[in-house]
Design a protein around this motif. Structure first.
Motif, PDB file in Angstrom:
ATOM      1  N   UNK A  84      10.302  45.615  97.821  1.00 44.04           N
ATOM      2  CA  UNK A  84      10.567  46.282  96.554  1.00 44.04           C
ATOM      3  C   UNK A  84       9.307  46.280  95.705  1.00 44.04           C
ATOM      4  N   UNK A  85       9.311  47.131  94.685  1.00 41.37           N
ATOM      5  CA  UNK A  85       8.219  47.099  93.716  1.00 41.37           C
ATOM      6  C   UNK A  85       8.825  47.085  92.319  1.00 41.37           C
ATOM      7  N   UNK A  86       8.136  46.443  91.371  1.00 43.15           N
ATOM      8  CA  UNK A  86       8.630  46.442  89.995  1.00 43.15           C
ATOM      9  C   UNK A  86       8.693  47.864  89.464  1.00 43.15           C
ATOM     10  N   UNK A  87       9.750  48.156  88.719  1.00 40.07           N
ATOM     11  CA  UNK A  87       9.929  49.488  88.148  1.00 40.07           C
ATOM     12  C   UNK A  87      10.673  49.306  86.828  1.00 40.07           C
ATOM     13  N   UNK A  88       9.930  49.334  85.736  1.00 43.29           N
ATOM     14  CA  UNK A  88      10.478  49.065  84.401  1.00 43.29           C
ATOM     15  C   UNK A  88      11.099  47.669  84.419  1.00 43.29           C
ATOM     16  N   UNK A  89      12.391  47.559  84.134  1.00 41.99           N
ATOM     17  CA  UNK A  89      13.038  46.251  84.119  1.00 41.99           C
ATOM     18  C   UNK A  89      13.868  46.013  85.382  1.00 41.99           C
ATOM     19  N   UNK A  90      13.648  46.849  86.399  1.00 41.30           N
ATOM     20  CA  UNK A  90      14.374  46.725  87.662  1.00 41.30           C
ATOM     21  C   UNK A  90      13.374  46.736  88.811  1.00 41.30           C
ATOM     22  N   UNK A  91      13.894  46.845  90.040  1.00 36.65           N
ATOM     23  CA  UNK A  91      13.051  46.911  91.226  1.00 36.65           C
ATOM     24  C   UNK A  91      13.445  48.117  92.056  1.00 36.65           C
ATOM     25  N   UNK A  92      12.448  48.854  92.492  1.00 37.94           N
ATOM     26  CA  UNK A  92      12.653  50.033  93.334  1.00 37.94           C
ATOM     27  C   UNK A  92      12.523  49.614  94.798  1.00 37.94           C
ATOM     28  N   UNK A  93      13.463  50.033  95.629  1.00 34.28           N
ATOM     29  CA  UNK A  93      13.451  49.680  97.048  1.00 34.28           C
ATOM     30  C   UNK A  93      12.442  50.561  97.776  1.00 34.28           C
ATOM     31  N   UNK A  94      11.483  49.917  98.422  1.00 30.21           N
ATOM     32  CA  UNK A  94      10.462  50.614  99.203  1.00 30.21           C
ATOM     33  C   UNK A  94      10.902  50.675 100.661  1.00 30.21           C
ATOM     34  N   UNK A  95      11.349  49.558 101.205  1.00 32.05           N
ATOM     35  CA  UNK A  95      11.854  49.471 102.578  1.00 32.05           C
ATOM     36  C   UNK A  95      13.157  48.696 102.560  1.00 32.05           C
ATOM     37  N   UNK A  96      14.170  49.257 103.205  1.00 35.80           N
ATOM     38  CA  UNK A  96      15.415  48.525 103.330  1.00 35.80           C
ATOM     39  C   UNK A  96      16.605  49.177 102.663  1.00 35.80           C
ATOM     40  N   UNK A  97      16.599  50.491 102.531  1.00 37.12           N
ATOM     41  CA  UNK A  97      17.721  51.179 101.876  1.00 37.12           C
ATOM     42  C   UNK A  97      19.041  50.942 102.628  1.00 37.12           C
ATOM     43  N   UNK A  98      18.986  50.913 103.954  1.00 37.93           N
ATOM     44  CA  UNK A  98      20.215  50.667 104.725  1.00 37.93           C
ATOM     45  C   UNK A  98      20.734  49.256 104.475  1.00 37.93           C
ATOM     46  N   UNK A  99      19.836  48.265 104.477  1.00 43.09           N
ATOM     47  CA  UNK A  99      20.252  46.886 104.215  1.00 43.09           C
ATOM     48  C   UNK A  99      20.816  46.753 102.812  1.00 43.09           C
ATOM     49  N   UNK A 100      20.208  47.448 101.857  1.00 43.05           N
ATOM     50  CA  UNK A 100      20.699  47.446 100.477  1.00 43.05           C
ATOM     51  C   UNK A 100      22.111  48.022 100.398  1.00 43.05           C
ATOM     52  N   UNK A 101      22.324  49.171 101.033  1.00 39.58           N
ATOM     53  CA  UNK A 101      23.650  49.802 101.010  1.00 39.58           C
ATOM     54  C   UNK A 101      24.687  48.910 101.701  1.00 39.58           C
ATOM     55  N   UNK A 102      24.296  48.289 102.802  1.00 46.13           N
ATOM     56  CA  UNK A 102      25.212  47.397 103.507  1.00 46.13           C
ATOM     57  C   UNK A 102      25.536  46.170 102.653  1.00 46.13           C
ATOM     58  N   UNK A 103      24.545  45.639 101.964  1.00 48.46           N
ATOM     59  CA  UNK A 103      24.768  44.474 101.101  1.00 48.46           C
ATOM     60  C   UNK A 103      25.701  44.825  99.950  1.00 48.46           C
ATOM     61  N   UNK A 104      25.539  46.017  99.391  1.00 49.00           N
ATOM     62  CA  UNK A 104      26.454  46.458  98.319  1.00 49.00           C
ATOM     63  C   UNK A 104      27.871  46.598  98.862  1.00 49.00           C
ATOM     64  N   UNK A 105      27.996  47.221 100.031  1.00 45.11           N
ATOM     65  CA  UNK A 105      29.316  47.400 100.630  1.00 45.11           C
ATOM     66  C   UNK A 105      29.948  46.044 100.976  1.00 45.11           C
TER      67      UNK A 105
END
Length: 163
Positions: A84-105
């Motif tokens: 991820x990279x810092x983006x304002x007060x959050x973090x933008x996902x650079x690699x791992x969108x599938x893992x992120x979606x699976x973790x949310x699910x």
């Protein structure tokens, strides 16, 4: 979110290292090494602090494979950190969108990450390279990634082929 190490803090670190080491050049080299390491900080980040990158050329995900990944994440957690990279007060996902979606699910609260300072061009480059390693990326999404890279200053077919 500010850089992990400010310019002022970096200068102080360099001076102190030069004094400790007794050699200004070695102090600068060690300081650069430390700064590079700090750019890759590992952290567990709350899921609500993450968002997907609009730069990522990959937009479609196979539902069956996502269901399999979600089941795995529910059973074992996320085993490989997201980049991820810092983006304002959050973090933008650079690699791992599938893992992120699976973790949310899977209703995880936090997820392992590696935080890096990256430019938009570097994010796009990493996304295209990562997607090349996948066999399920749609050819149009892959082509769109290359097209976007070619539009950036300093990128041509030879440069992209080297990376």
């Amino acid at each position: 979110m500010a850089s992990v190490v400010s310019a002022k803090t970096g200068a102080v670190i360099r001076k102190r290292l030069a004094v400790l080491i007794g050699n200004e050049e070695q102090g600068k080299a060690y300081s650069a090494f430390l700064a590079e390491r700090l750019q890759r900080i590992r952290a567990r980040v709350a899921i609500e602090q993450l968002h997907e990158s609009s730069i990522n050329p990959r937009k479609s995900f196979d539902k069956e494979r996502m269901a399999e990944l979600t089941a795995s994440v529910k059973a074992k957690g996320v085993l490989q950190p997201l980049v991820v990279r810092p983006n304002a007060d959050r973090f933008e996902i650079v690699c791992g969108a599938r893992r992120y979606r699976a973790a949310r699910a899977a209703e995880l609260v936090e997820i392992p990450t590696i935080v890096r300072e990256l430019t938009d061009a570097e994010v796009l480059e990493v996304a295209v390279i990562e997607n090349l390693q996948r066999d399920d990326v749609h050819p149009l999404e892959e082509a769109e990634g290359y097209e976007r890279l070619l539009k950036l200053p300093g990128y041509n077919a030879d440069v992209i082929a080297e990376k």
